[in-house]
Design a protein around this motif. Structure first.
Motif, PDB file in Angstrom:
ATOM      1  N   TYR A  75      38.519  48.173  52.267  1.00  0.00           N
ATOM      2  CA  TYR A  75      37.278  47.644  51.708  1.00  0.00           C
ATOM      3  C   TYR A  75      37.550  46.388  50.887  1.00  0.00           C
ATOM      4  CZ  TYR A  75      32.868  47.350  49.159  1.00  0.00           C
ATOM      5  OH  TYR A  75      31.697  46.913  48.619  1.00  0.00           O
ATOM      6  N   ALA A  76      38.624  46.421  50.102  1.00  0.00           N
ATOM      7  CA  ALA A  76      38.995  45.252  49.297  1.00  0.00           C
ATOM      8  C   ALA A  76      39.326  44.060  50.203  1.00  0.00           C
ATOM      9  CB  ALA A  76      40.174  45.578  48.387  1.00  0.00           C
ATOM     10  N   GLU A  77      40.005  44.318  51.294  1.00  0.00           N
ATOM     11  CA  GLU A  77      40.346  43.245  52.236  1.00  0.00           C
ATOM     12  C   GLU A  77      39.080  42.684  52.892  1.00  0.00           C
ATOM     13  OE1 GLU A  77      42.650  40.482  54.208  1.00  0.00           O
ATOM     14  OE2 GLU A  77      43.165  41.756  52.509  1.00  0.00           O
ATOM     15  N   GLU A  78      38.151  43.558  53.231  1.00  0.00           N
ATOM     16  CA  GLU A  78      36.878  43.122  53.807  1.00  0.00           C
ATOM     17  C   GLU A  78      36.113  42.247  52.806  1.00  0.00           C
ATOM     18  OE1 GLU A  78      32.651  45.123  55.125  1.00  0.00           O
ATOM     19  OE2 GLU A  78      34.465  46.329  55.336  1.00  0.00           O
ATOM     20  N   LEU A  79      36.068  42.673  51.545  1.00  0.00           N
ATOM     21  CA  LEU A  79      35.410  41.878  50.511  1.00  0.00           C
ATOM     22  C   LEU A  79      36.094  40.526  50.342  1.00  0.00           C
ATOM     23  CD1 LEU A  79      34.643  44.489  47.700  1.00  0.00           C
ATOM     24  CD2 LEU A  79      33.012  43.334  49.200  1.00  0.00           C
ATOM     25  N   ARG A  80      37.411  40.527  50.358  1.00  0.00           N
ATOM     26  CA  ARG A  80      38.174  39.278  50.218  1.00  0.00           C
ATOM     27  C   ARG A  80      37.851  38.334  51.364  1.00  0.00           C
ATOM     28  NH1 ARG A  80      42.493  37.123  52.312  1.00  0.00           N
ATOM     29  NH2 ARG A  80      43.847  35.770  51.113  1.00  0.00           N
ATOM     30  N   PHE A  85      34.378  36.957  50.956  1.00  0.00           N
ATOM     31  CA  PHE A  85      34.379  35.948  49.897  1.00  0.00           C
ATOM     32  C   PHE A  85      34.973  34.635  50.392  1.00  0.00           C
ATOM     33  CE2 PHE A  85      36.459  33.716  46.422  1.00  0.00           C
ATOM     34  CZ  PHE A  85      35.370  33.470  45.605  1.00  0.00           C
ATOM     35  N   MET A  86      36.062  34.700  51.124  1.00  0.00           N
ATOM     36  CA  MET A  86      36.720  33.490  51.628  1.00  0.00           C
ATOM     37  C   MET A  86      35.790  32.741  52.592  1.00  0.00           C
ATOM     38  SD  MET A  86      39.546  33.444  50.016  1.00  0.00           S
ATOM     39  CE  MET A  86      40.613  32.310  50.838  1.00  0.00           C
ATOM     40  N   ARG A  87      35.096  33.482  53.469  1.00  0.00           N
ATOM     41  CA  ARG A  87      34.141  32.837  54.382  1.00  0.00           C
ATOM     42  C   ARG A  87      32.997  32.196  53.609  1.00  0.00           C
ATOM     43  NH1 ARG A  87      33.828  37.572  57.058  1.00  0.00           N
ATOM     44  NH2 ARG A  87      31.577  37.610  56.871  1.00  0.00           N
ATOM     45  N   LEU A  88      32.495  32.919  52.597  1.00  0.00           N
ATOM     46  CA  LEU A  88      31.402  32.376  51.780  1.00  0.00           C
ATOM     47  C   LEU A  88      31.852  31.122  51.042  1.00  0.00           C
ATOM     48  CD1 LEU A  88      29.757  35.581  50.281  1.00  0.00           C
ATOM     49  CD2 LEU A  88      28.645  33.874  51.718  1.00  0.00           C
ATOM     50  N   GLU A  89      33.044  31.170  50.506  1.00  0.00           N
ATOM     51  CA  GLU A  89      33.571  30.032  49.764  1.00  0.00           C
ATOM     52  C   GLU A  89      33.740  28.814  50.675  1.00  0.00           C
ATOM     53  OE1 GLU A  89      36.748  29.771  46.249  1.00  0.00           O
ATOM     54  OE2 GLU A  89      37.642  30.333  48.167  1.00  0.00           O
ATOM     55  N   PHE A 106      22.142  32.267  57.305  1.00  0.00           N
ATOM     56  CA  PHE A 106      23.246  32.949  56.618  1.00  0.00           C
ATOM     57  C   PHE A 106      23.774  34.159  57.383  1.00  0.00           C
ATOM     58  CE2 PHE A 106      21.752  30.469  53.052  1.00  0.00           C
ATOM     59  CZ  PHE A 106      22.895  30.242  52.310  1.00  0.00           C
ATOM     60  N   GLU A 107      23.175  34.462  58.536  1.00  0.00           N
ATOM     61  CA  GLU A 107      23.495  35.695  59.260  1.00  0.00           C
ATOM     62  C   GLU A 107      24.982  35.857  59.565  1.00  0.00           C
ATOM     63  OE1 GLU A 107      21.106  38.196  62.573  1.00  0.00           O
ATOM     64  OE2 GLU A 107      21.357  36.061  62.963  1.00  0.00           O
ATOM     65  N   HIS A 108      25.686  34.769  59.854  1.00  0.00           N
ATOM     66  CA  HIS A 108      27.111  34.880  60.179  1.00  0.00           C
ATOM     67  C   HIS A 108      27.963  35.107  58.924  1.00  0.00           C
ATOM     68  CE1 HIS A 108      26.837  30.623  59.120  1.00  0.00           C
ATOM     69  NE2 HIS A 108      28.145  30.614  58.990  1.00  0.00           N
ATOM     70  N   LEU A 109      27.358  34.974  57.753  1.00  0.00           N
ATOM     71  CA  LEU A 109      28.086  35.180  56.506  1.00  0.00           C
ATOM     72  C   LEU A 109      27.646  36.435  55.762  1.00  0.00           C
ATOM     73  CD1 LEU A 109      27.979  31.520  55.119  1.00  0.00           C
ATOM     74  CD2 LEU A 109      29.947  32.690  56.123  1.00  0.00           C
ATOM     75  N   ILE A 110      26.348  36.725  55.816  1.00  0.00           N
ATOM     76  CA  ILE A 110      25.778  37.834  55.049  1.00  0.00           C
ATOM     77  C   ILE A 110      24.889  38.648  55.980  1.00  0.00           C
ATOM     78  CG2 ILE A 110      24.285  38.444  53.104  1.00  0.00           C
ATOM     79  CD1 ILE A 110      25.049  35.691  51.878  1.00  0.00           C
TER      80      ILE A 110
END
Length: 133
Positions: free
Chosen positions: A14-19, A22-26, A101-105
């Motif tokens: 889960y932490a890796e998925e969040l990371r 976040f990297m894609r969003l950034e 934003f669909e490809h990010l969120i």
């Protein structure tokens, strides 16, 4: 894996998925955000007498009324047509922002954010987290 090892593995995943999210969003978020901020949606009433343009937040930017509206003496009907036309434009703008934003969120998460529905956002996040037995 069972027990604590499975929990740790699930939390790491889960932490890796969040990371990664976040990297894609950034990386991609600022460009998508700029594109969304520039979004304009124009909608016409079915009779073509009312034209409304809104921004990405659904805020009215421009309202055009065809001069033919003065031939009718129905103020309530005109007000309703304006309201419905602006609402349709705002809904289309919201849908377009969600698509951008669909490809990010995930769409349901983005809609909850746009709507300011904190309860839905927290519920979605909770569903993504590994659950304790």
């Amino acid at each position: 894996m069972t027990g604590e090892g499975a929990d740790i593995g699930a939390l790491r995943a889960y932490a890796e998925e969040l990371r990664n999210t976040f990297m894609r969003l950034e990386k991609e978020g600022p460009a998508v955000h700029a594109k969304a901020r520039a979004l304009r949606v124009t909608e016409k009433s079915p009779d073509g007498l009312v034209t409304a343009t809104v921004d990405a937040r659904g805020e009215l930017l421009r309202l055009d009324l065809d001069p033919r509206i003065y031939r009718r003496q129905d103020a309530r009907g005109l007000a309703d047509a304006i309201t419905r036309t602006v609402q349709r434009a705002a809904e289309k703008a919201r849908d377009r922002v969600v698509e951008m934003f669909e490809h990010l969120i995930p769409p349901e998460q983005m809609r909850a954010h746009i709507d300011g529905d904190l309860e839905a956002v927290l519920e979605q996040m909770s569903r993504q987290m590994p659950q304790e037995d």
